[in-house]
Design an enzyme around this catalytic site. Structure first.
Site, mmCIF file in Angstrom:
data_model
loop_
_atom_site.group_PDB
_atom_site.id
_atom_site.type_symbol
_atom_site.label_atom_id
_atom_site.label_comp_id
_atom_site.label_asym_id
_atom_site.label_seq_id
_atom_site.Cartn_x
_atom_site.Cartn_y
_atom_site.Cartn_z
ATOM 1 N N PRO A 184 3.658 11.158 4.955
ATOM 2 C CA PRO A 184 2.040 11.733 5.311
ATOM 3 C C PRO A 184 0.976 11.957 3.840
ATOM 4 O O PRO A 184 -0.320 12.041 4.982
ATOM 5 C CB PRO A 184 1.877 12.146 6.450
ATOM 6 C CG PRO A 184 3.143 12.506 6.787
ATOM 7 C CD PRO A 184 4.674 12.205 5.888
ATOM 8 N N GLU A 185 0.993 12.196 2.980
ATOM 9 C CA GLU A 185 0.342 12.327 1.755
ATOM 10 C C GLU A 185 0.238 11.082 0.961
ATOM 11 O O GLU A 185 0.969 10.250 1.313
ATOM 12 C CB GLU A 185 0.806 13.562 1.052
ATOM 13 C CG GLU A 185 0.337 14.963 1.724
ATOM 14 C CD GLU A 185 0.443 15.728 1.776
ATOM 15 O OE1 GLU A 185 -0.750 16.150 0.582
ATOM 16 O OE2 GLU A 185 0.858 17.347 1.915
ATOM 17 N N LYS A 219 -4.972 7.842 2.066
ATOM 18 C CA LYS A 219 -3.953 7.985 3.349
ATOM 19 C C LYS A 219 -4.195 7.194 4.549
ATOM 20 O O LYS A 219 -3.473 7.240 5.576
ATOM 21 C CB LYS A 219 -4.378 9.107 3.650
ATOM 22 C CG LYS A 219 -2.954 10.375 3.657
ATOM 23 C CD LYS A 219 -3.362 11.779 4.781
ATOM 24 C CE LYS A 219 -4.350 12.935 3.281
ATOM 25 N NZ LYS A 219 -3.889 14.157 4.045
ATOM 26 N N ASN A 230 -1.524 18.521 2.665
ATOM 27 C CA ASN A 230 -1.358 20.284 2.600
ATOM 28 C C ASN A 230 -0.028 20.652 1.139
ATOM 29 O O ASN A 230 -0.593 21.448 0.968
ATOM 30 C CB ASN A 230 -0.204 20.511 3.746
ATOM 31 C CG ASN A 230 -0.818 22.101 3.916
ATOM 32 O OD1 ASN A 230 -2.113 22.786 3.800
ATOM 33 N ND2 ASN A 230 0.016 22.774 4.894
#
Length: 417
Positions: free
Chosen positions: A2-3, A54, A183
DNA sequence: CGTCCACGTCTAC
DNA sequence: TAGACCTGGACGG
């Protein structure tokens, strides 16, 4: 996955796998999914993808039948449809034969091939979503990787926004400005510049210009951001690529893209290259504390003035492989041994090895950077680890003291399957 | 067995 | 600024 880099790699994956493939019929959805149905059915259509920050957008394009003039049958699409996906914490695309359809494949596009193959959006935790006839989410800013100029411009021209009152590490997760940063990227980026994570964002950003002065410059002298670390240690990030924070928000994610499919391709099941690429996030010896939103911030050195009071380091035991390991074929995974429990042999330190990068003369990072730095973990003991951990509900919770976790890899290679 | 943790948004008090 | 939303792997007992 997910990034930003993973979303982009996902789009590359779709384009590579689906090139020349003809899809047919309706788009199907799993029973459990709460995302909308995709009202698209077509005898023959193709699929292509693009990404922005994203998000990933799939375009379903109907093929013109030879007997064109023939009206399209009712209910059959004759116009392209775009579907915008967000991946949540666990989304990815997979193209495989029908009988190998992954668990948690929530949206599926069926090929017209004999042994039918299916492009599916797989999302274990279901935090991801899609919108048929969707557009890029309006509140998200320009892509950090592929709309670099406008990304810079938007931030530089909106520095009075209260979003920048926040600590820089938290502002970096604001998708209105940093579309694509997540993150692990925020940790890697701040680490490269030695910027304490809990310094006001505006302090770091003001003074930056719209144009990237570093573009085309090789090693501009540092005078870059005067990253004066409050602990006095200068360290000007030698070795680092030149550039200010905004430039690294662009170049660091691109490094991941350039690692190749490893960052994404679930079939590879081999994240060793990616793991080896990480210099801070989840790396042994780094510190971590929860930010004001409960997200774990990995860093080294001074946390900065806006550090959450009472925030403690999260748990974390030992970890091994980072992510999924979809098996498939034998796949021997490279053994990237990272620091094996070095601590173990060291007497002292029991319970939680405290690895809060204590002063311990921060050896000049100088050369030896990357590759090497990852294994050296000289058990800095000091500060016994207190086991105090709190649950998410923060609340008071003394036990200050820097505590840390250690973590060392356990499994690896592991054979089987 | 139970607890904690995970590459991210969303929205409700 | 807290939960909510989810599944599953790693650990601890």
């Amino acid at each position: 996955m997910p990034e930003g880099p993973e979303l982009h790699l996902a789009s590359l994956y779709v384009n590579a796998m689906c090139a020349g493939v003809v899809f047919t019929g309706p788009v199907t959805k799993s029973e459990v999914s709460k995302s909308p149905d995709v009202p698209f059915t077509c005898e023959a259509y193709r699929i292509s993808a693009t990404s922005r920050g994203k998000e990933v957008k799939l375009t379903l394009t109907p093929m013109k039948s030879d007997d064109s003039k023939n009206r399209v049958k009712p209910g059959q699409a004759d116009q392209p449809m775009e579907i915008v996906f967000r991946f949540g914490m666990s989304g990815y695309f997979r193209f495989a034969t029908e009988d190998e359809l992954p668990k948690h494949a929530h949206l599926r596009f069926h090929s017209k091939e004999k042994p039918c193959r299916v492009l599916s959006f797989v999302d274990t935790r279901r935090f991801g979503s899609w919108q048929p006839n969707g557009t890029w989410q309006p509140d998200r800013g320009p892509c950090i990787m592929f709309e670099y100029e406008s990304f810079r411009e938007k931030i530089v021209s909106h520095l009075s926004d209260r979003a920048f009152d926040r600590p820089i590490c938290e502002a970096l997760l604001n998708q209105k400005y940093f579309n694509g940063i997540g993150n692990y990227l925020r940790a890697e980026i701040l680490f490269r510049l030695n910027i304490p994570p809990f310094v006001p964002a505006r302090t770091i950003l003001e003074g930056l210009k719209s144009e990237d002065v570093f573009e085309n410059k090789k090693a501009v002298n540092n005078e870059i951001i005067d990253t004066k670390t409050s602990d006095g240690s200068k360290q000007k990030q030698v070795e680092g690529e030149p550039g200010d924070l905004l430039r690294l928000c662009h170049t660091v994610p691109l490094e991941v893209v350039n690692l190749g499919g490893k960052g994404y391709d679930p079939q590879k099941a081999d994240y060793s290259d990616f793991r080896a690429w990480l210099q801070c996030y989840f790396v042994d010896g780094m510190q971590s504390i929860r930010d004001h939103n409960g997200r774990t911030m990995w860093f080294k050195g001074d946390p900065g003035p806006m550090r959450p009071k009472d925030s403690k380091a999260p748990k974390a035991k030992k970890r091994a492989e980072k992510e999924d390991d979809h098996d498939y074929t034998e796949k021997k995974k490279a053994v990237r041994s990272r620091s094996v429990n070095a601590s173990k042999k060291k007497n002292a330190i029991k319970r939680e090895t405290v690895t809060n990068t204590p002063k311990k003369e921060k050896d000049a990072p100088s050369n030896e950077t990357v590759s090497k730095r990852r294994r050296e973990v000289n058990t800095p003991q000091q500060e016994r680890g207190e086991t105090a951990r709190r649950k998410k509900n923060s609340s008071a919770e003394p036990t200050t003291g820097p505590q840390r976790r250690s973590e060392r890899v356990t499994r690896q290679n592991s054979t089987h399957k």
